[in-house]
Structures are given as structure tokens and as C-alpha cells.
Enzyme design. Structure first.
Site, PDB file in Angstrom:
ATOM      1  N   GLU A  40       0.869  -1.166   0.000  1.00 55.32           N
ATOM      2  CA  GLU A  40       0.000   0.000   0.000  1.00 55.32           C
ATOM      3  C   GLU A  40       0.919   1.234   0.000  1.00 55.32           C
ATOM      4  O   GLU A  40       1.790   1.344   0.865  1.00 55.32           O
ATOM      5  CB  GLU A  40      -0.882   0.004   1.257  1.00 55.32           C
ATOM      6  CG  GLU A  40      -1.818   1.187   1.254  1.00 55.32           C
ATOM      7  CD  GLU A  40      -2.764   1.248   2.441  1.00 55.32           C
ATOM      8  OE1 GLU A  40      -2.718   0.350   3.297  1.00 55.32           O
ATOM      9  OE2 GLU A  40      -3.540   2.217   2.506  1.00 55.32           O
ATOM     10  N   ARG A 267       5.615 -12.840   9.927  1.00 57.01           N
ATOM     11  CA  ARG A 267       6.172 -11.501   9.711  1.00 57.01           C
ATOM     12  C   ARG A 267       7.589 -11.433  10.228  1.00 57.01           C
ATOM     13  O   ARG A 267       7.965 -12.156  11.146  1.00 57.01           O
ATOM     14  CB  ARG A 267       5.389 -10.447  10.504  1.00 57.01           C
ATOM     15  CG  ARG A 267       3.989 -10.216  10.078  1.00 57.01           C
ATOM     16  CD  ARG A 267       3.342  -9.186  11.001  1.00 57.01           C
ATOM     17  NE  ARG A 267       3.731  -7.835  10.647  1.00 57.01           N
ATOM     18  CZ  ARG A 267       3.117  -7.108   9.727  1.00 57.01           C
ATOM     19  NH1 ARG A 267       2.098  -7.606   9.048  1.00 57.01           N
ATOM     20  NH2 ARG A 267       3.510  -5.874   9.470  1.00 57.01           N
ATOM     21  N   LYS A 277       4.287   0.855   9.308  1.00 58.61           N
ATOM     22  CA  LYS A 277       4.409   2.144   8.619  1.00 58.61           C
ATOM     23  C   LYS A 277       3.753   3.259   9.415  1.00 58.61           C
ATOM     24  O   LYS A 277       4.242   4.378   9.437  1.00 58.61           O
ATOM     25  CB  LYS A 277       3.778   2.039   7.228  1.00 58.61           C
ATOM     26  CG  LYS A 277       4.666   1.322   6.246  1.00 58.61           C
ATOM     27  CD  LYS A 277       4.038   1.243   4.882  1.00 58.61           C
ATOM     28  CE  LYS A 277       3.006   0.161   4.820  1.00 58.61           C
ATOM     29  NZ  LYS A 277       2.486  -0.076   3.471  1.00 58.61           N
TER      30      LYS A 277
HETATM   31  P1  ATP Z   1       2.666  -2.192   8.037  1.00 57.35           P
HETATM   32  O1  ATP Z   1       1.954  -3.068   9.028  1.00 57.35           O
HETATM   33  O2  ATP Z   1       4.094  -1.975   8.326  1.00 57.35           O
HETATM   34  O3  ATP Z   1       1.953  -0.916   7.756  1.00 57.35           O
HETATM   35  P2  ATP Z   1       1.456  -3.483   5.863  1.00 57.35           P
HETATM   36  O4  ATP Z   1       1.298  -4.947   5.963  1.00 57.35           O
HETATM   37  O5  ATP Z   1       0.269  -2.634   6.072  1.00 57.35           O
HETATM   38  O6  ATP Z   1       2.690  -3.054   6.733  1.00 57.35           O
HETATM   39  P3  ATP Z   1       1.631  -3.411   3.042  1.00 57.35           P
HETATM   40  O7  ATP Z   1       2.097  -2.302   2.189  1.00 57.35           O
HETATM   41  O8  ATP Z   1       0.202  -3.772   3.021  1.00 57.35           O
HETATM   42  O9  ATP Z   1       2.094  -3.075   4.506  1.00 57.35           O
HETATM   43  O10 ATP Z   1       2.518  -4.701   2.829  1.00 57.35           O
HETATM   44  C1  ATP Z   1       2.863  -5.228   1.578  1.00 57.35           C
HETATM   45  C2  ATP Z   1       3.256  -6.659   1.754  1.00 57.35           C
HETATM   46  O11 ATP Z   1       4.347  -6.761   2.667  1.00 57.35           O
HETATM   47  C3  ATP Z   1       2.133  -7.488   2.329  1.00 57.35           C
HETATM   48  O12 ATP Z   1       2.043  -8.694   1.582  1.00 57.35           O
HETATM   49  C4  ATP Z   1       2.546  -7.757   3.741  1.00 57.35           C
HETATM   50  O13 ATP Z   1       2.080  -9.000   4.170  1.00 57.35           O
HETATM   51  C5  ATP Z   1       4.065  -7.719   3.664  1.00 57.35           C
HETATM   52  N1  ATP Z   1       4.651  -7.299   4.934  1.00 57.35           N
HETATM   53  C6  ATP Z   1       4.402  -6.165   5.619  1.00 57.35           C
HETATM   54  N2  ATP Z   1       5.068  -6.133   6.784  1.00 57.35           N
HETATM   55  C7  ATP Z   1       5.779  -7.294   6.846  1.00 57.35           C
HETATM   56  C8  ATP Z   1       6.664  -7.864   7.798  1.00 57.35           C
HETATM   57  N3  ATP Z   1       6.963  -7.227   8.933  1.00 57.35           N
HETATM   58  N4  ATP Z   1       7.213  -9.055   7.518  1.00 57.35           N
HETATM   59  C9  ATP Z   1       6.925  -9.695   6.367  1.00 57.35           C
HETATM   60  N5  ATP Z   1       6.096  -9.217   5.431  1.00 57.35           N
HETATM   61  C10 ATP Z   1       5.525  -8.043   5.651  1.00 57.35           C
HETATM   62 MG    MG Z   2      -1.483  -3.325   4.741  1.00 65.03          MG
END
Ligand code: ATP
Ligand code: MG
Length: 563
Positions: A40, A267, A277
Site C-alpha cells: 500500500e 512476519r 508504517k
Molecule cells: P505495516 O503493518 O508496516 O503498515 P502493511 O502490511 O500494512 O505493513 P503493506 O504495504 O500492506 O504493509 O505490505 C505489503 C506486503 O508486505 C504485504 O504482503 C505484507 O504481508 C508484507 N509485509 C508487511 N510487513 C511485513 C513484515 N513485517 N514481515 C513480512 N512481510 C511483511
Molecule cells: Mg497493509
């Protein structure tokens, strides 16, 4: 994990590789492997994303498939092109490519709208005039079914009319939503008539003000995978409970046998930092750090500025592996990975962080010698360089003690040390200021102890790094410690992680002295300051005003140079 433990890492396949190979052996998807990375664009990528990127792109590479980059841009209120650009830069930095497959969830807004309309027509979706709070209050609990909305049984005509008018901007944000009509008693809370569309009037960074309703992430994600022909939709464990909902949507949508297969993995979490984020954005907004790329941040741009290489990040991700078990990964393993990489690639140089003047009283003030020194003892192909040596030098303050304890093998009155690549010197006296601090150390040198000289092999207990005072360049050095002093700052209920900020996470040293070969060093160039640590030239660096970031110390001790 201890450094030695990494050697024990099993070479066997992880469960996702096994699942993909099983699908391939069963001839699923005509032997295709097609993944996607779906960020995102609401912030910069962090090292957790690197774990997902390495898997999504890595699996495609490994099985001769493809990986799409798909921006999940379903929420215009939080998204920005600045983030889109930084995400692309970071993926490329890690060494992956999506070729021409750059997609956006917003590319499918039309198709998703049509699908929502078709759900309404089939009696599988309805407009709810209640606010989000009321709706969530009716959700029930894991042991109690939810309460049906009073609008659940609206007529198809009324639903269609309202949904169109929602998109024409007739209603206020939050006043109505579109919900899927599934099962208010389902044991899975995500199946209790989830919201699938909401009204948002903020213009979208790609579609402008064309839409006034936007699909929820859960309504967009699985269908986007389906539209793109994704075979393996790899995501983190928290989406496991959403999978039945994604499957339900695909069941309503599809007319063929194909279906993206979602597989969840754990994760990446790191000790002494936060990994979301939203929380990182707060640190940036509140100016706790200097920006998204502050070298203390766990963002990819922060790690890059700190001096991390893409190889070291990928190596770290490899070391921690993919499992179904949530854990916090020790940041010292990440530090191990960068040390291991820089040990191979970083040229050795002399840099003195806290200088102390040494005067060699029996050395002529009129000459400069060029000392021929190897650039990397680990790798002869890095060559050698000439380092000027003269009567006045700087050594590290820590390397001299006027009244040393037993077994202090560095410089002290009457004691000898070798200056690396040059001569053996012996301390004969000191000069002090009014406060009684030593400002100069006087020494004699042994002219025969130089490399190639008759006493070149003479052994003394200590070897020091040094720079010639007349030739040294001034530098600023930024030392970093952990941003938080707690191992898991987000792990405390009802306590803001910022309560655990480490007040000493940044120490700026000015008046540092480095050898003249660094005059041309460019931002992101990496060096080992011998005996001190690994350093990377900062973007703020200019000829005449060099600025270095300490990437990591040589050994696993953070306190060493901070004393
Ligand atoms: P955050 O929780 O940091 O805001 P998010 O999951 O909302 O992260 P996205 O931009 O939706 O962020 O993530 C893109 C991809 O990265 C998704 O497939 C998510 O599962 C993966 N991802 C995000 N954070 C992690 C993490 N800490 N470890 C592994 N994969 C991750
Ligand atoms: Mg997300």
C-alpha cells in the site's frame, strides 16, 4: 542467535517451496508460477517488506515464473506518489524487477464496481445506512452471533439506486456503506457481512475524482490476484483468517477452475525497533528522527543510508527463513549479516574519531614518507595505497593512558606500540593543558622498524591506527545506537512505544580525522576504519566536509566507541 549458529542453517526447502513444488508436480495452473508484491503506497518500505519482496520475487525467479508489482491503492486519504516512487526504488535496490508489470488496484476499480453491482443484483450485497461504529457494535463476539442490520433486507432496486447515488457524491462520508450479505452467525467474524465499499471524497492520486466510493482492501485484494492470474498469493499470517472471505468472493466471481492460492508466512519483527508504517510515520512527523531515511530507521532507505548493502539484507532474510511461527528477530543477526558482507568488500582506511596529537621528536619536520598499505587483508585484489606519514600524527584518545592499568597494551609513558604499516614508537613524555588533560604525546621512533627495514619483524604488543596531522581530512562522524531501549517497544499494552525511545541513539562527533585517500569519497561509499568499525559516507558529505555514518562496530559491542 550466535554468529556460529548461522552455519547450522538447514539447506532444506521451506514450506512455501514445498507447496509450490507440489502444485507444479500436480500440473496445477498449467505449470505457471505467478506471484505479486502488493504494497500500500502509504509509507516507505521497511525491512519487514524486504522479507515479503524476497519471497514474492524470489519464488518467481526460482520457478521460472513472474512477479507483479501491484500497488494496493484503495485508500486515497493516506496514499501518495512520493511513496509509490520510493517503493519502486527500494525494490530495485534489493535487486528485483517487475519488468513491465506495474499494476494498481485502482486499475480494477471498474471491474470491482461491476462485481459489486452483480452481487447486489444477486441479493448478495446491500447498502447499510448505519455508521461504522453501530455496525461494529452489531458484530457480536466469537461466542455470540451478530445482529442483523435493519437494512439487510432492502430490495435490489433500492440497493442499486443507493449504491449509484453513493458514487455520485450525494451522501456524506461515513453515512452509508455497501456490505456483502454472507452470514451474521459465522464463527469467522470476517464473514459477518463485511463492509466492501465506503464513501471517500478525497481525490485519488491516479483516478482523480472519478470515484466517490472505494473498495475495502478485503474486497480488492483477492479479486485483483484473480484478475492478474496470480497462482500463489503469499502474505503474512494475519491474513489467514481473511482467507475464507477471499475464497467466498472468488466463488461468486469466477466461472473457471483457476483460483489464486493464498499461503501465509510469519512476519519479520526486529528487536529494539517498531515495524509498522503507521508507527514509523509518527516518528517522522514528530521529528523524533530526521526523516524516513534516518539511519536509525528500519526502513530500506534508512538502512541504505546507514551503509547496509542489498546483499546483506537478502542474506539476513535468508538466515531467518519462512515459517508459520511469529517471533522477534534479533537485530544482532542483521548486524552480523552486514559485517560479514562489508568484511569482504569494504576497503580498510585509517580514521581517528577522537584525535590525540602525537609528536615524534626524533623524526624530521621536513619530510613526508609514503607508507604502502594493503586495502583489504581479506582480499589482495583490492590492491594497496600510499598513506603519508610525518612528524605529527593523530591517534585515538582511547589508545593512550598516562597511568595505565596492568595489561594495557596501547601507548603509555615508556611503552612501545607499532603504528600500523609504519614504525614502532615509544612514549617519552606528555604535554598537558591547564586543566591537566593530556594534549600532546611525545614519542621517539625506531627507524629500523619500518616494513622492509632490519627490525620490521620486531614484535610489540599493540598496533594502533593513525593519520598524519598535516595530511588528515576533517570529518564528522555520526554514531548510532538503537532507536529504542526496549527490546519490543510495541509489545507493551497501552504504552506508547515512544516511551521507550533511547535518548542516546545519535551521537555526532565533529573534529574527526581521516586519511587523505578519502578526499574523493562519495555518498554511500563504504569503508572499514581499522580497529573502529564500518562506516558509510552520508548524503550530507561534501568535499572539504566529509560526513560518515557508522554502519556497525567491528565486534558485537555497541558501547565500545561510545564510552
Ligand atoms: P505495516 O503493518 O508496516 O503498515 P502493511 O502490511 O500494512 O505493513 P503493506 O504495504 O500492506 O504493509 O505490505 C505489503 C506486503 O508486505 C504485504 O504482503 C505484507 O504481508 C508484507 N509485509 C508487511 N510487513 C511485513 C513484515 N513485517 N514481515 C513480512 N512481510 C511483511
Ligand atoms: Mg497493509
Amino acid at each position: 542467535m550466535k554468529e556460529s549458529e548461522s552455519i547450522l542453517k538447514p539447506e532444506s526447502q521451506h514450506f512455501i517451496e514445498q507447496a509450490i513444488e507440489k502444485d507444479l508436480s500436480e500440473g496445477k495452473n498449467d505449470g505457471r508460477v505467478h506471484t505479486r508484491f502488493p504494497p500500500e503506497p502509504n509509507g516507505y518500505l521497511h525491512i519487514g517488506h524486504a522479507k515479503a519482496i524476497c519471497l514474492d520475487f524470489g519464488m518467481a525467479e526460482q520457478y521460472g515464473g513472474k512477479c507483479n508489482l501491484r500497488f494496493d491503492d484503495t485508500n486515497p486519504t493516506k496514499e501518495d506518489v512520493e511513496y509509490v516512487d520510493s517503493i519502486k526504488e527500494d525494490i530495485q535496490w534489493l535487486g528485483f524487477t517487475w519488468e513491465d508489470r506495474e499494476f494498481y488496484a485502482s486499475d480494477y476499480f471498474g471491474k470491482l464496481w461491476d462485481f459489486a453491482v452483480s452481487l447486489i443484483r444477486r441479493g448478495l450485497a446491500y447498502v447499510d445506512d448505519q455508521g461504522a461504529d453501530t455496525i461494529s457494535g452489531q458484530k457480536g463476539t466469537t461466542t455470540q452471533p451478530g445482529i442483523a442490520s435493519p437494512f439487510r433486507d432492502r430490495s435490489t432496486e433500492e440497493n442499486l439506486d443507493l449504491f449509484y447515488r453513493m458514487n455520485e457524491g450525494e451522501f456524506e462520508e461515513g453515512s452509508r456503506v455497501l456490505r456483502a450479505k454472507i452470514d451474521m452467525a459465522s464463527p469467522n467474524m470476517h464473514m459477518r457481512d463485511p463492509i466492501i465499499y465506503r464513501i471517500l471524497k478525497t481525490p485519488h492520486h491516479r483516478t482523480g475524482s472519478k470515484w466517490k466510493v472505494y473498495p475495502m482492501y478485503d474486497f480488492a485484494h483477492g479479486q485483483c490476484d484473480y484478475f492478474e492470474g496470480i497462482t500463489h498469493s503469499l502474505c503474512t499470517l494475519e491474513f489467514e483468517v481473511h482467507r475464507p472471505l477471499y475464497d467466498w468472493f472468488i466463488d461468486q466471481l469466477k466461472a473457471d477452475d483457476y483460483r489464486p492460492r493464498q499461503i501465509e508466512f510469519n512476519r519479520l519483527n526486529l528487536t529494539y525497533t517498531v515495524m509498522s508504517k503507521r508507527k514509523l510515520l509518527e516518528l517522522v512527523k514528530d521529528k523524533v528522527v530526521r526523516g524516513w531515511d534516518d539511519p536509525r530507521m528500519p526502513t530500506l532507505c534508512g538502512l541504505r543510508r546507514r551503509g547496509y548493502t542489498p546483499e546483506s539484507v537478502r542474506r539476513f532474510v535468508d538466515l531467518i527463513g519462512y515459517t508459520k511461527v511469529e517471533a522477534i528477530n534479533d537485530v544482532s543477526l542483521l548486524e552480523y549479516a552486514i559485517r560479514e558482507d562489508l568484511n569482504k568488500r569494504a576497503p580498510r582506511v585509517f580514521g581517528v574519531l577522537k584525535p590525540l596529537k602525537v609528536i615524534i621528536i626524533n623524526y624530521s619536520g621536513n619530510i613526508t614518507e609514503e607508507m604502502d598499505i594493503e586495502n583489504n587483508p581479506e582480499d589482495e585484489s583490492h590492491g594497496r595505497r600510499l598513506v603519508p606519514f610525518s612528524r605529527e600524527l593523530f591517534i585515538e584518545q582511547d589508545d593512550f593512558m598516562e597511568n595505565p592499568p596492568h595489561k594495557f597494551f596501547r601507548l603509555a609513558p615508556g611503552q612501545e606500540v607499532r603504528l600500523k604499516g609504519a614504525y614502532i614508537i615509544k612514549c617519552t613524555g606528555v604535554v598537558k593543558n591547564d586543566a591537566g588533560e593530556v594534549t600532546e604525546v611525545h614519542c621517539t621512533y625506531d627507524p629500523e622498524s619500518r616494513s622492509g627495514g632490519p627490525q620490521a619483524g620486531r614484535k610489540v604488543k599493540g598496533t594502533l591506527h593513525w593519520v598524519s596531522a598535516a595530511h588528515a581530512l576533517d570529518a564528522e562522524v555520526r554514531l548510532y545506537d538503537r532507536l529504542f531501549s526496549d527490546e519490543d517497544p510495541s509489545g507493551h499494552r497501552d504504552v506508547d512505544p515512544r516511551e521507550f525511545l533511547n535518548p542516546d541513539s545519535l551521537t555526532i562527533l565533529t573534529g574527526c580525522k581521516v586519511e587523505p585517500s578519502l578526499a574523493e569519497a562519495k555518498p554511500l561509499d563504504k569503508f572499514q576504519f581499522q580497529r573502529v568499525g564500518y562506516f558509510c559516507v552520508d548524503y550530507d558529505s561534501r568535499p572539504g566536509k566529509l560526513v560518515f555514518n557508522r554502519t556497525v562496530g567491528l565486534k558485537d559491542t555497541w558501547a565500545r566507541m561510545n564510552r
